[in-house]
Design a protein around this motif. Sequence first.
Motif, PDB file in Angstrom:
ATOM      1  N   VAL B 167      49.920  -2.720 -40.883  1.00 32.25           N
ATOM      2  CA  VAL B 167      49.651  -1.284 -40.818  1.00 32.25           C
ATOM      3  C   VAL B 167      50.823  -0.642 -40.081  1.00 32.25           C
ATOM      4  N   ARG B 190      47.345   4.628 -41.943  1.00 26.89           N
ATOM      5  CA  ARG B 190      47.346   4.190 -43.335  1.00 26.89           C
ATOM      6  C   ARG B 190      46.676   5.297 -44.154  1.00 26.89           C
ATOM      7  N   ASP B 191      47.040   5.456 -45.391  1.00 26.43           N
ATOM      8  CA  ASP B 191      46.452   6.511 -46.217  1.00 26.43           C
ATOM      9  C   ASP B 191      46.338   7.812 -45.417  1.00 26.43           C
TER      10      ASP B 191
END
Lengths: 474, 251
Positions: B167, B190-191
């Motif tokens: 990550v 993340r995202d």
Amino acid sequence: MLAAVAPTVARAVGSLSRRLGRGGGTTLPGVVLLRLDPDAIERSAGRLDAGSVVISATNGKTTTTRLVVDAAKALGYSVTTNRAGSNLERGVAAALLDLGRRRAELPVGSLGVFEVDEAALDAVVSKAHPRVIVLMNLFRDQLDRFGELETLLERWRQMLTNARAQPGPVTVVANADDPNLAELVRSIGNDIDVIWFGCNDATVGLDAVAHASDATTCRRCDHPIRHDPAYLGHLGAWACTNCEAQRPPLDIEIVSASSTATGQTVKVRAGEQHIVVATPLAGLHNAYNIVAAVGAALAVDKRRGPADGTSLSTVATALGRTQPAFGRGERVAIGTRELSILLAKNPTGVNQNIRTVLAAPDPVHILAMLNDRTADGRDVSWVWDVDWEPLIERAQRLTLTGDRAGDLALRMKYASADMSRVVVVDEADAALDDALGKAPDNATVHVLPTYTAMLDLRTILTGRGLVADQWDET
Amino acid sequence: MNPTLPSHTVRLCHLYPERMNIYADRGNIAVFANRLKWRGMSLEIREFTLGDSVDPSDHDLYYLGGGQDRDQDLVAGDLAHKADALRAGADDGAAQLYVCGGIQLAGHRYQTASGESLAGVGVLDLETVAGSTRLVGDIAISTDLCGPSVEVVGYENHAGRTHLGDVSPFGQVISGHGNNDADKTEGATRDRVIGTYLHGPLLPKNPQIADLLLSWALEHRYGGRVELAPLDDTLEKSAHAVARTRVGLDR
């Protein structure tokens, strides 16, 4: 040999420090004394035939110490105290310095009354062996310095366990309305002598427990706690919604407390007796301080065992004469206007100050001073936990200053304040003038300063000849 | 580019607000609400506590703040029942912000000072082990999430040492301790998920991060790419500038 000269050296350092204008010389002698003579507290405190009272809390320890001192003097005790508000171990040592100087026997009825920082309480108790320990409240405060509330609670638990094991009787005067504290004291065991104080005036109850509450769950079973009602922060008539844990029965209670912005009349029940204290100390927090002081006075006098019992009317009269400690509801006249200085150091304290301020007729004029120096706590996020909204609604003007005034301004902005009434003035001197200048004749400007901001304000007021040098206060 | 509309509403899932609020987390919520309001939109706040179940199709934004160890223990046990929903929300592209204790619980595992291992949500690939000392103080980091090298300021106070797996860090430490006082990383992302130790609270002095999360939340609900109208951030920038000086940077 070293111990014999230690007080002399330490006092000389204090005098020099005062002349150099460094911090009033109230703690440096204590530092020197403890360095030269680590047993100084234990030995000096041991000379006090009536023993010592230690008073600790997140909020109210300075004012309560003043109250207990005044009550004890009225009851005929010869009192030694650390009144200058230097409440670490070295502050207690400095206060005991004078005893070290006296070779002659101390008078009968010599009593120590010490305000002690919450994180220094265990160290002071282990040395001073107090006969009375007054535990008033623990709220979230200066998390960067004290750590979590749980850490302090654990230290206090250890402190009480040690105190119980020490020779001689100990009485704990504890706030039954603080769920964490009450459960802590009860967990020590049934054989410890406790005087419980609290509030029983439902008319001063809050609609809800404040946001910054640190006692939402039962310490026995983890179920939610109910306050019926809450009185101040997480203080209240509490009970677990699941198990039998609840507020202990009160030995001393606030029967009624109805405050204006300038004072109040507190009706107190102590056992079977009732007293009325008419005091210039405003706000429910001061009503709590008063019942704590009544508890301390009774606990001290119980040891002496007066034949006719403690004269509670003497105590009530003495408590009514106690004036605000500096920066704790202190009022200063400036021309046709007045400053009311309300130390603002943690969410619960400020919430309570706001409540006290709003007892005054509207509109209100506010000078808020936010510093982030070591004594204030370096982390200013706590100002977001304060419920400023009721104050913002009533504030004609909010003058903001201090090293982190910008953070306060943001807090006001995101509380939907009318920003045309909010002004940031970087210099404290100019901020004071702004707040005074915008307030009408005969108005009160309420000042909410963090600790070092209050000292800054003090310096300004002293420079203008409006108040005496704080360190000369007796 | 999709224009934002007055009717637009962000649905916030605020987790355990009565327990996980130790470092003024409500300031972050106030920032979400006001920065939408000032643009004619609104925030719908839904609070979730122990025992409540979370429907991941129902929220555009999630928030989990920090708590005392005692509350964190209680919350960790309950989070096990919400973990699937929170991961599904993240996988579906909802915005999520985990602050302080929040980032510890967002990882796979948090080992407390007493050695107890608390299972986390697992939405961020990281693990945290409590150290014997606390990492406390002002902090500044640099993140590329909303433009190149944007500075984020705050205050950190945590015993946990967080180590990242697969990550990205939220940012690189300019000054301060960060995740573990060793590898100069801070937080994780993340995202549309951000985890960080920065409080103060985080968002008032870092409005770019607030707007990033809000645009993500609006994109999640209404699709397309959202560009938010600029606001007058004079006070925000001024407070940010003072916070910079606390880590020795120029004002």
